[in-house]
Design an enzyme around this catalytic site. Structure first.
Site, short mmCIF file in Angstrom:
data_model
loop_
_atom_site.label_atom_id
_atom_site.label_comp_id
_atom_site.label_asym_id
_atom_site.label_seq_id
_atom_site.Cartn_x
_atom_site.Cartn_y
_atom_site.Cartn_z
N HIS A 133 0.87 -1.18 0.00
CA HIS A 133 0.00 0.00 0.00
C HIS A 133 0.91 1.24 0.00
O HIS A 133 2.01 1.20 0.54
CB HIS A 133 -0.85 -0.05 1.28
CG HIS A 133 -1.89 1.03 1.38
ND1 HIS A 133 -1.58 2.30 1.80
CD2 HIS A 133 -3.22 1.00 1.16
CE1 HIS A 133 -2.70 3.02 1.82
NE2 HIS A 133 -3.70 2.26 1.43
N ASP A 210 3.05 -4.22 8.11
CA ASP A 210 1.83 -3.42 7.96
C ASP A 210 0.66 -4.39 8.11
O ASP A 210 0.36 -5.18 7.20
CB ASP A 210 1.85 -2.76 6.57
CG ASP A 210 0.52 -2.10 6.21
OD1 ASP A 210 -0.46 -2.25 6.98
OD2 ASP A 210 0.46 -1.47 5.14
N GLN A 213 -4.61 -4.89 7.08
CA GLN A 213 -5.62 -5.81 6.53
C GLN A 213 -5.54 -7.20 7.17
O GLN A 213 -6.26 -8.11 6.74
CB GLN A 213 -5.43 -5.95 5.01
CG GLN A 213 -5.58 -4.65 4.24
CD GLN A 213 -7.02 -4.12 4.21
OE1 GLN A 213 -7.97 -4.80 4.61
NE2 GLN A 213 -7.18 -2.89 3.75
N LYS A 236 -10.76 -0.38 10.44
CA LYS A 236 -10.96 -1.56 9.60
C LYS A 236 -11.37 -2.76 10.43
O LYS A 236 -11.53 -3.87 9.92
CB LYS A 236 -9.66 -1.88 8.85
CG LYS A 236 -9.26 -0.81 7.84
CD LYS A 236 -8.03 -1.22 7.08
CE LYS A 236 -7.37 -0.09 6.34
NZ LYS A 236 -8.14 0.48 5.23
N CYS A 374 -4.83 2.57 -3.65
CA CYS A 374 -3.57 3.08 -3.04
C CYS A 374 -2.46 2.05 -3.17
O CYS A 374 -1.64 1.88 -2.26
CB CYS A 374 -3.77 3.47 -1.58
SG CYS A 374 -5.03 4.73 -1.35
N1 C6P Z 1 -6.36 0.71 2.84
C1 C6P Z 1 -8.20 0.32 1.32
O1 C6P Z 1 -9.27 0.63 0.79
P1 C6P Z 1 -5.06 4.00 7.21
O2 C6P Z 1 -5.66 4.83 6.10
O3 C6P Z 1 -3.87 4.69 7.83
O4 C6P Z 1 -6.07 3.51 8.18
O5 C6P Z 1 -4.52 2.66 6.51
C2 C6P Z 1 -3.63 2.73 5.44
C3 C6P Z 1 -3.38 1.36 4.91
C4 C6P Z 1 -2.14 0.79 5.10
N2 C6P Z 1 -1.87 -0.46 4.69
C5 C6P Z 1 -2.79 -1.21 4.08
C6 C6P Z 1 -2.45 -2.61 3.68
C7 C6P Z 1 -4.06 -0.69 3.86
O6 C6P Z 1 -4.98 -1.45 3.26
C8 C6P Z 1 -4.36 0.63 4.25
C9 C6P Z 1 -5.70 1.25 3.96
C10 C6P Z 1 -7.68 1.16 2.48
O7 C6P Z 1 -7.55 -0.65 0.95
C11 C6P Z 1 -7.77 2.61 2.17
S1 C6P Z 1 -6.68 3.10 0.87
#
Ligand code: C6P
Length: 416
Positions: A133, A210, A213, A236, A374
């Site tokens: 991401h 990270d 997910q 999430k 992203c």
């Molecule tokens: N992915 C998706 O629709 P934040 O925004 O900080 O809570 O998370 C960022 C982020 C970081 N790593 C991974 C693997 C992610 O999936 C995400 C967020 C969302 O897939 C929004 S782009």
């Protein structure tokens, strides 16, 4: 126990009972019942979380760590109690290892600026993978610009799996940090992060995972994984937006300087110098997201009540069903066919742009995300500008996938 999910009887979770906890799911969108299949972007919240936040504001709110008065103490207890719940949830060794952040993105930026920036220089390498991401790419690019270090990218294969042989080959004495996703948001791939962490450690590198997910969908034990840092977001996993966690091993956090200065991260301040606070507060400057932490704690209680193993098993059923049913739609190609996947189905449909797919299925009350998610380097690898993505939570049903497939079939007819 068995439960009726859509019109298919499933062993395991009582999905109908669980859905009753989520008021937002019971609404019509464009005159159809809402089918919410955008959980990888953000999940929904059960009443237990909504009520915990409302009750906190109704009865307990004050600033934390600052007052001797009753409300401040209650707010502090709730805030620090939530930290302990998160510590237990990911099996960290101490509450000192749980740093509240705004989310995964901020957690990774914290490590980039407070761990990598003071340590790295020309000749040092940060190893990421092709499926990251942007939140696990851009902070490292920034730190490479700041320090002269180099970003190295481990390749993936046609199924969307990391090429472990290449990953191992790219590890070397110059590798100071490995930063990889536990689960890919764009593909659903579950990476073998325990094995990758062991390889990285053998090469002498620090490891950040990270987990944005992963934590919502499976039991995660940071000590078993052996990583130094693990980042994830509340929103999430049924909790509020604007809060997340950076787990860091105490020994490594203790060596890091603070990254933001202000109130709460200090023990004493004078113009001669400042003494920083202990962990974890050293990394939490300013008034924190107290209600967010309270709601996050309630979310963790909720997930634990259901059971992370039960959640993982239910979502595996949903993935297996969705993969089968969506594969039958003419012209549909699934992007990301790894052997080990979370319940994410990214796809393209011949002759129809993903954005049109999003609009067409929305007219039927079905929420999917369309775009690059992203993760533009992944899209480039698969030669597509964007995909449509159905992403599942334990409260979804097989019937929702059937409706998505029907809407996609209808779209095919419209565009034929
Ligand atoms: N992915 C998706 O629709 P934040 O925004 O900080 O809570 O998370 C960022 C982020 C970081 N790593 C991974 C693997 C992610 O999936 C995400 C967020 C969302 O897939 C929004 S782009």
């Amino acid at each position: 126990m068995s439960a009726r999910a859509g019109n298919i009887v499933q062993p395991g979770l009582d999905v109908a009972r669980i859905r009753a906890d989520f008021p937002i799911l019971h609404q019509a969108v464009n005159s159809h019942p809402l089918a919410y299949l955008d959980n990888a972007a953000s999940s929904q919240r059960p009443l237990q979380v909504i009520d915990a936040v409302a009750e906190y504001y109704r009865s307990d709110h004050a600033n934390v760590h600052r007052g001797v008065h009753a409300l401040s103490q209650r707010a502090t207890d709730a805030f620090e109690g939530a930290r302990s719940k998160l510590r237990a949830f990911v099996n960290a060794a101490s509450d000192k290892e749980i740093i509240w952040t705004r989310g995964t993105t901020e957690a990774i930026n914290l490590v980039a600026q407070a761990w990598a920036r003071p340590r790295l220089g020309p000749g040092d390498e940060i190893l990421v993978s092709r499926m990251e991401h942007h939140a696990n790419i851009v902070p490292w690019q920034m730190v490479c610009e700041q320090t002269g270090a180099t970003l190295v990218v481990a390749p993936i294969d046609e199924k969307g799996e990391i090429r472990l042989d290449e990953f191992e080959r790219l590890l070397g004495p110059a590798t100071r940090l490995v930063a990889v996703g536990h689960v890919s948001n764009a593909l659903g791939t579950i990476n073998p992060v325990r094995e990758m962490t062991a390889m990285a450690k053998a090469a002498g590198a620090a490891v950040l995972l990270d987990g944005a997910q992963a934590v919502p969908h499976m039991r995660v034990d940071v000590r078993e994984l052996g990583c130094d840092f693990y980042a994830f977001s509340s929103h999430k996993m049924c909790g509020p937006t604007g809060i997340g966690v950076l787990y860091g091993r105490e020994a490594i956090l203790a060596e890091m300087p603070p990254w933001q200065g202000g109130g709460d991260m200090i023990l004493a301040v004078s113009f001669e110098g400042t003494i920083y606070n202990d962990l974890p507060w050293k990394f939490e400057a300013g008034t924190p997201n107290i209600a967010g932490a309270v709601g996050f704690g309630a979310a963790v209680d909720y997930l634990e009540d259901i059971g992370m193993d039960a959640i993982a098993a239910r979502e595996a059923q949903l993935l297996e069903h969705a993969t089968r049913v969506l594969s039958e739609v003419p012209g549909l190609r699934i992007i990301g066919t790894a052997e080990h996947k979370a319940a994410v189905v990214s796809f393209v449909l011949e002759g129809i742009h993903p954005h049109d797919i999003g609009t067409i299925v929305d007219a039927e009350g079905i929420a999917v995300r369309t775009g690059h998610h992203c993760a533009m380097p992944v899209m480039e690898f698969f030669g597509v500008p964007a995909t449509a993505r159905a992403s599942y939570s334990f409260y979804n049903t097989e019937e929702e996938t059937e409706r998505l497939a029907a809407a996609l079939n209808k779209a095919q007819e419209m565009f034929a």
